[in-house]
Design a protein around this motif. Structure first.
Motif, mmCIF file in Angstrom:
data_model
loop_
_atom_site.group_PDB
_atom_site.id
_atom_site.type_symbol
_atom_site.label_atom_id
_atom_site.label_comp_id
_atom_site.label_asym_id
_atom_site.label_seq_id
_atom_site.Cartn_x
_atom_site.Cartn_y
_atom_site.Cartn_z
ATOM 1 N N UNK A 1 75.855 19.518 45.927
ATOM 2 C CA UNK A 1 77.072 19.415 45.312
ATOM 3 C C UNK A 1 77.256 19.749 43.700
ATOM 4 N N UNK A 2 76.087 19.830 43.200
ATOM 5 C CA UNK A 2 76.009 19.696 41.838
ATOM 6 C C UNK A 2 75.915 21.132 41.232
ATOM 7 N N UNK A 3 76.486 21.262 40.169
ATOM 8 C CA UNK A 3 76.387 22.646 39.484
ATOM 9 C C UNK A 3 76.108 22.429 38.077
ATOM 10 N N UNK A 4 75.037 22.931 37.264
ATOM 11 C CA UNK A 4 74.883 22.980 35.973
ATOM 12 C C UNK A 4 75.869 23.784 35.062
ATOM 13 N N UNK A 5 76.542 23.061 34.102
ATOM 14 C CA UNK A 5 77.520 23.763 33.294
ATOM 15 C C UNK A 5 77.051 23.007 31.753
ATOM 16 N N UNK A 6 76.822 23.972 30.935
ATOM 17 C CA UNK A 6 76.190 23.675 29.707
ATOM 18 C C UNK A 6 77.092 23.159 28.868
ATOM 19 N N UNK A 7 76.717 22.169 27.937
ATOM 20 C CA UNK A 7 77.343 21.695 26.690
ATOM 21 C C UNK A 7 77.670 22.817 25.798
ATOM 22 N N UNK A 8 78.591 22.541 25.008
ATOM 23 C CA UNK A 8 79.094 23.742 24.074
ATOM 24 C C UNK A 8 78.062 23.276 22.754
ATOM 25 N N UNK A 9 77.588 24.331 22.272
ATOM 26 C CA UNK A 9 76.803 23.983 20.795
ATOM 27 C C UNK A 9 77.147 25.403 20.250
ATOM 28 N N UNK A 10 77.934 25.312 19.212
ATOM 29 C CA UNK A 10 78.581 26.372 18.355
ATOM 30 C C UNK A 10 77.657 26.415 17.036
ATOM 31 N N UNK A 11 76.979 27.578 16.934
ATOM 32 C CA UNK A 11 76.090 27.632 15.609
ATOM 33 C C UNK A 11 77.076 27.531 14.332
ATOM 34 N N UNK A 12 76.558 26.757 13.411
ATOM 35 C CA UNK A 12 77.211 26.691 12.148
ATOM 36 C C UNK A 12 77.222 27.990 11.269
ATOM 37 N N UNK A 13 78.283 28.413 10.642
ATOM 38 C CA UNK A 13 78.421 29.685 9.925
ATOM 39 C C UNK A 13 77.434 29.703 8.820
ATOM 40 N N UNK A 14 76.915 30.685 8.269
ATOM 41 C CA UNK A 14 75.902 30.439 7.130
ATOM 42 C C UNK A 14 76.507 30.215 6.057
ATOM 43 N N UNK A 15 77.841 30.515 5.832
ATOM 44 C CA UNK A 15 78.532 30.395 4.407
ATOM 45 C C UNK A 15 78.637 28.579 4.411
ATOM 46 N N UNK A 16 78.610 27.861 5.524
ATOM 47 C CA UNK A 16 78.725 26.504 5.510
ATOM 48 C C UNK A 16 77.609 26.014 5.343
ATOM 49 N N UNK A 17 76.408 26.774 5.867
ATOM 50 C CA UNK A 17 75.181 25.903 5.482
ATOM 51 C C UNK A 17 75.019 25.714 4.225
ATOM 52 N N UNK A 18 75.280 26.558 3.287
ATOM 53 C CA UNK A 18 74.823 26.659 1.959
ATOM 54 C C UNK A 18 75.771 25.632 1.120
ATOM 55 N N UNK A 19 76.945 24.935 1.507
ATOM 56 C CA UNK A 19 77.788 24.193 1.173
ATOM 57 C C UNK A 19 77.421 22.807 0.601
ATOM 58 N N UNK A 20 76.225 22.302 1.346
ATOM 59 C CA UNK A 20 75.949 21.366 0.891
ATOM 60 C C UNK A 20 74.405 20.962 0.465
ATOM 61 N N UNK A 21 74.283 20.137 -0.513
ATOM 62 C CA UNK A 21 73.163 19.985 -1.246
ATOM 63 C C UNK A 21 72.399 18.890 -0.388
ATOM 64 N N UNK A 22 71.084 19.265 -0.246
ATOM 65 C CA UNK A 22 69.950 18.524 0.405
ATOM 66 C C UNK A 22 69.912 17.218 -0.220
ATOM 67 N N UNK A 23 69.684 16.183 0.669
ATOM 68 C CA UNK A 23 69.272 14.927 -0.029
ATOM 69 C C UNK A 23 67.943 14.359 0.863
ATOM 70 N N UNK A 24 67.235 13.513 0.350
ATOM 71 C CA UNK A 24 66.034 13.168 1.008
ATOM 72 C C UNK A 24 66.720 12.048 1.961
ATOM 73 N N UNK A 25 67.173 12.309 3.030
ATOM 74 C CA UNK A 25 67.613 11.734 4.007
ATOM 75 C C UNK A 25 67.292 12.054 5.332
ATOM 76 N N UNK A 26 66.738 11.164 6.355
ATOM 77 C CA UNK A 26 66.544 11.000 7.718
ATOM 78 C C UNK A 26 67.815 10.825 8.321
ATOM 79 N N UNK A 27 68.062 11.782 9.381
ATOM 80 C CA UNK A 27 69.509 11.692 10.028
ATOM 81 C C UNK A 27 69.278 11.297 11.500
ATOM 82 N N UNK A 28 70.138 10.318 12.097
ATOM 83 C CA UNK A 28 70.177 10.290 13.466
ATOM 84 C C UNK A 28 71.571 9.822 13.981
ATOM 85 N N UNK A 29 72.058 10.392 14.949
ATOM 86 C CA UNK A 29 73.549 10.300 15.541
ATOM 87 C C UNK A 29 73.301 9.865 16.896
#
Length: 231
Positions: free
Chosen positions: A31-59
């Motif tokens: 009875x099961x059907x696989x439907x993917x989660x939405x993963x929208x790639x971030x726009x390149x202009x937004x990628x460069x908005x933020x300054x990288x920090x020495x931070x490990x992230x987990x959510x």
């Protein structure tokens, strides 16, 4: 038992991956059907908005399944070599107090922060590197996929369903060890930070085609087709 009982009144049951589907009995899988989660790639202009920090992230939810205590133990080893680095965990859950106890025990109060969940996660993705998913199980590692789409190197456990299909040699490292092996996790965190060749390859890697099936338009088509089939 509740799923099996209630499945009699359902036309279809959706799951987010084939790995998740295979965890159920055969009669339910039909009875099961696989439907993917939405993963929208971030726009390149937004990628460069933020300054990288020495931070490990987990959510994620701070529950036993997410295995955050192992991450705290691993970071405690990691930060002894990289003293300027910090760890940021975004989420809430029943194990939050245990995490706080571990943070206090290792005297990491100024290096480890637990933040409440927010809808605007991209600023955290883009200001952090790498992303670590210490989970024992995921039906689909959505935050891992989002991190990959932001071209952030990712680390997860090789035995973790829902994550081991997302992470490869082009975008990160899979830890080939047990979930509670914080020493191996720490070693791979150090390896990634020091592996300039891999970091450079990840930055150049284009993951758009990798997540094409997860685009909003494709996922909406899958839902519409499912609804039409059962009207």
């Amino acid at each position: 038992n509740l799923i099996i009982f209630t499945s009699k009144i359902f036309e279809k049951i959706t799951v987010v991956s084939n790995q998740a589907k295979r965890l159920f009995p055969n009669n339910l899988q039909k009875k099961m059907i696989v439907i993917n989660n939405v993963v929208e790639p971030i726009q390149e202009y937004r990628i460069n908005e933020f300054k990288k920090e020495k931070t490990i992230l987990s959510i994620g939810r701070i529950e036993e399944q997410k295995n955050y205590l192992t991450l705290i133990y691993a970071f405690n080893i990691f930060q002894k070599k990289y003293k300027k680095w910090k760890l940021k965990i975004i989420g809430d859950g029943t194990q939050k107090e245990k995490l706080i106890d571990a943070i206090n025990y290792f005297k990491l109060n100024y290096k480890v922060k637990i933040l409440n969940y927010t809808k605007d996660l991209y600023k955290h993705y883009k200001s952090s590197s790498p992303y670590v998913c210490p989970s024992i199980y995921e039906s689909f590692g959505l935050t891992v996929a989002e991190a990959i789409s932001c071209k952030i190197p990712v680390i997860g456990f090789k035995n973790c369903p829902g994550v081991n299909k997302l992470i490869n040699s082009q975008n990160g490292i899979l830890v080939d060890s047990n979930y509670n092996d914080y020493q191996s996790l720490s070693n791979e965190m150090i390896n990634l930070v020091e592996n300039k060749k891999l970091l450079k390859k990840i930055k150049k890697n284009n993951e758009e085609k990798y997540f094409l099936k997860n685009s909003k338009s494709n996922v909406l088509k899958e839902w519409l087709n499912l609804i039409k089939m059962n009207i």
